[in-house]
Design a protein around this motif. Structure first.
Motif, PDB file in Angstrom:
ATOM      1  N   LYS A  10      11.717   0.194  -8.979  1.00  0.00           N
ATOM      2  CA  LYS A  10      12.737   0.213  -7.926  1.00  0.00           C
ATOM      3  C   LYS A  10      12.178  -0.366  -6.620  1.00  0.00           C
ATOM      4  CE  LYS A  10      15.648   3.283  -5.242  1.00  0.00           C
ATOM      5  NZ  LYS A  10      15.787   4.636  -4.761  1.00  0.00           N
ATOM      6  N   MET A  11      10.975   0.048  -6.256  1.00  0.00           N
ATOM      7  CA  MET A  11      10.374  -0.434  -5.012  1.00  0.00           C
ATOM      8  C   MET A  11      10.084  -1.928  -5.080  1.00  0.00           C
ATOM      9  SD  MET A  11       7.781   2.646  -4.218  1.00  0.00           S
ATOM     10  CE  MET A  11       7.866   3.168  -2.536  1.00  0.00           C
ATOM     11  N   MET A  12       9.601  -2.414  -6.214  1.00  0.00           N
ATOM     12  CA  MET A  12       9.310  -3.833  -6.354  1.00  0.00           C
ATOM     13  C   MET A  12      10.589  -4.664  -6.338  1.00  0.00           C
ATOM     14  SD  MET A  12       6.143  -4.112  -6.099  1.00  0.00           S
ATOM     15  CE  MET A  12       6.026  -5.862  -6.342  1.00  0.00           C
TER      16      MET A  12
ATOM     17  N   ARG B 246       6.643   7.515 -12.163  1.00  0.00           N
ATOM     18  CA  ARG B 246       5.893   6.540 -11.380  1.00  0.00           C
ATOM     19  C   ARG B 246       6.342   5.121 -11.685  1.00  0.00           C
ATOM     20  NH1 ARG B 246      -0.366   8.636 -11.208  1.00  0.00           N
ATOM     21  NH2 ARG B 246       0.115  10.656 -10.312  1.00  0.00           N
ATOM     22  N   LEU B 247       6.501   4.819 -12.949  1.00  0.00           N
ATOM     23  CA  LEU B 247       6.899   3.476 -13.346  1.00  0.00           C
ATOM     24  C   LEU B 247       8.311   3.164 -12.855  1.00  0.00           C
ATOM     25  CD1 LEU B 247       6.216   0.872 -14.785  1.00  0.00           C
ATOM     26  CD2 LEU B 247       7.008   1.904 -16.916  1.00  0.00           C
ATOM     27  N   ARG B 248       9.225   4.134 -12.972  1.00  0.00           N
ATOM     28  CA  ARG B 248      10.587   3.911 -12.495  1.00  0.00           C
ATOM     29  C   ARG B 248      10.606   3.685 -10.979  1.00  0.00           C
ATOM     30  NH1 ARG B 248      13.631   8.787 -14.024  1.00  0.00           N
ATOM     31  NH2 ARG B 248      11.618   9.662 -14.531  1.00  0.00           N
ATOM     32  N   LEU B 249       9.848   4.475 -10.236  1.00  0.00           N
ATOM     33  CA  LEU B 249       9.794   4.292  -8.786  1.00  0.00           C
ATOM     34  C   LEU B 249       9.169   2.945  -8.437  1.00  0.00           C
ATOM     35  CD1 LEU B 249      10.167   5.304  -5.891  1.00  0.00           C
ATOM     36  CD2 LEU B 249       7.927   6.409  -6.088  1.00  0.00           C
ATOM     37  N   PHE B 250       8.115   2.587  -9.152  1.00  0.00           N
ATOM     38  CA  PHE B 250       7.464   1.298  -8.904  1.00  0.00           C
ATOM     39  C   PHE B 250       8.441   0.151  -9.139  1.00  0.00           C
ATOM     40  CE2 PHE B 250       4.871  -2.332 -10.410  1.00  0.00           C
ATOM     41  CZ  PHE B 250       4.146  -2.556  -9.240  1.00  0.00           C
TER      42      PHE B 250
ATOM     43  N   TYR C 135       0.840  -1.199   0.000  1.00  0.00           N
ATOM     44  CA  TYR C 135       0.000   0.000   0.000  1.00  0.00           C
ATOM     45  C   TYR C 135       0.872   1.246   0.000  1.00  0.00           C
ATOM     46  CZ  TYR C 135      -3.046   3.724   1.552  1.00  0.00           C
ATOM     47  OH  TYR C 135      -3.704   4.918   1.642  1.00  0.00           O
ATOM     48  N   GLN C 136       1.905   1.262   0.849  1.00  0.00           N
ATOM     49  CA  GLN C 136       2.787   2.430   0.921  1.00  0.00           C
ATOM     50  C   GLN C 136       3.497   2.672  -0.409  1.00  0.00           C
ATOM     51  OE1 GLN C 136       5.121   1.383   4.359  1.00  0.00           O
ATOM     52  NE2 GLN C 136       3.872   2.659   5.701  1.00  0.00           N
ATOM     53  N   MET C 137       3.926   1.582  -1.060  1.00  0.00           N
ATOM     54  CA  MET C 137       4.577   1.733  -2.353  1.00  0.00           C
ATOM     55  C   MET C 137       3.631   2.359  -3.368  1.00  0.00           C
ATOM     56  SD  MET C 137       6.835  -1.643  -3.054  1.00  0.00           S
ATOM     57  CE  MET C 137       6.418  -2.871  -1.843  1.00  0.00           C
TER      58      MET C 137
ATOM     59  N   ALA D 154      13.640  -8.438  -3.187  1.00  0.00           N
ATOM     60  CA  ALA D 154      14.942  -8.810  -2.640  1.00  0.00           C
ATOM     61  C   ALA D 154      14.929  -8.834  -1.110  1.00  0.00           C
ATOM     62  CB  ALA D 154      16.011  -7.844  -3.146  1.00  0.00           C
ATOM     63  N   GLY D 155      13.787  -8.526  -0.519  1.00  0.00           N
ATOM     64  CA  GLY D 155      13.689  -8.533   0.943  1.00  0.00           C
ATOM     65  C   GLY D 155      14.277  -7.292   1.576  1.00  0.00           C
ATOM     66  N   LYS D 156      14.437  -6.237   0.809  1.00  0.00           N
ATOM     67  CA  LYS D 156      15.008  -4.995   1.336  1.00  0.00           C
ATOM     68  C   LYS D 156      13.936  -4.007   1.747  1.00  0.00           C
ATOM     69  CE  LYS D 156      18.980  -5.296  -1.756  1.00  0.00           C
ATOM     70  NZ  LYS D 156      19.634  -4.652  -2.901  1.00  0.00           N
TER      71      LYS D 156
END
Length: 181
Positions: A56-58, A50-54, A27-29, A63-65
């Motif tokens: 990176k976040m995914m 938005r797509l680039r941030l998405f 949700y936060q992502m 990766a469990g980070k």
């Protein structure tokens, strides 16, 4: 037997907490992505911000980070106010309706006579969790979606945090233990 019951309860509680953390993190992502203004036309980029941030976040999430320790629940999910007498009375009434008129939850199995049982004084934690899941509209093996979706109490308290509703459901059950099995 109590040790086994406590071990199973702890296992499933940790499992539920892990799933809640994942939902809040996702949700936060998505919330952070929705806040990005990618209408800046001075940037000639093929992918939107938005797509680039998405992406990176995914990648970090996969990766469990992810930042699971600093979970901030969204503003629209609020805690149940202990001073709101009207809400607490309504919640108490809803709890008692579910305890007294839910025969499908009270069914016992002859194969497992020592199983945890909905509405049992010795299994208040199980009963409180099951009731809170119904009030939040969370399906489980005991509260199957198709069986409960049309019930008038299904999901009625989902605007409040699960833990605050659960805390009050437990209190109602403890105060009403003479009505339980």
């Amino acid at each position: 037997l109590d040790d086994l019951r406590m071990s199973i309860n702890e296992h499933f509680s940790q499992h539920d907490l892990t799933q809640c953390r994942k939902v809040v993190e996702i949700y936060q992502m998505l919330h952070q992505i929705s806040l990005i203004d990618d209408r800046d036309e001075s940037l000639a980029v093929q992918k939107s911000k938005r797509l680039r941030l998405f992406h990176k976040m995914m990648e970090n999430f996969s990766a469990g980070k992810s930042n699971g320790e600093n979970l901030n629940f969204p503003d629209e999910i609020k805690n149940l106010d202990e001073k709101d007498a009207t809400a607490l009375r309504l919640l108490s009434a809803n709890v008692m309706v579910l305890v007294q008129s839910s025969p499908s939850l009270n069914s016992s199995c002859s194969f497992f006579p020592s199983q945890v049982q909905f509405g049992s004084c010795k299994d208040l934690d199980y009963t409180a969790t099951l009731i809170t899941k119904i009030l939040h509209g969370i399906p489980t093996h005991s509260t199957a979606f198709l069986d409960w979706y049309n019930h008038h109490l299904w999901g009625t308290w989902k605007q409040y945090s699960f833990t605050s509703v659960h805390r009050h459901v437990e209190k109602v059950l403890q105060d009403s233990s003479e009505l339980l099995l």
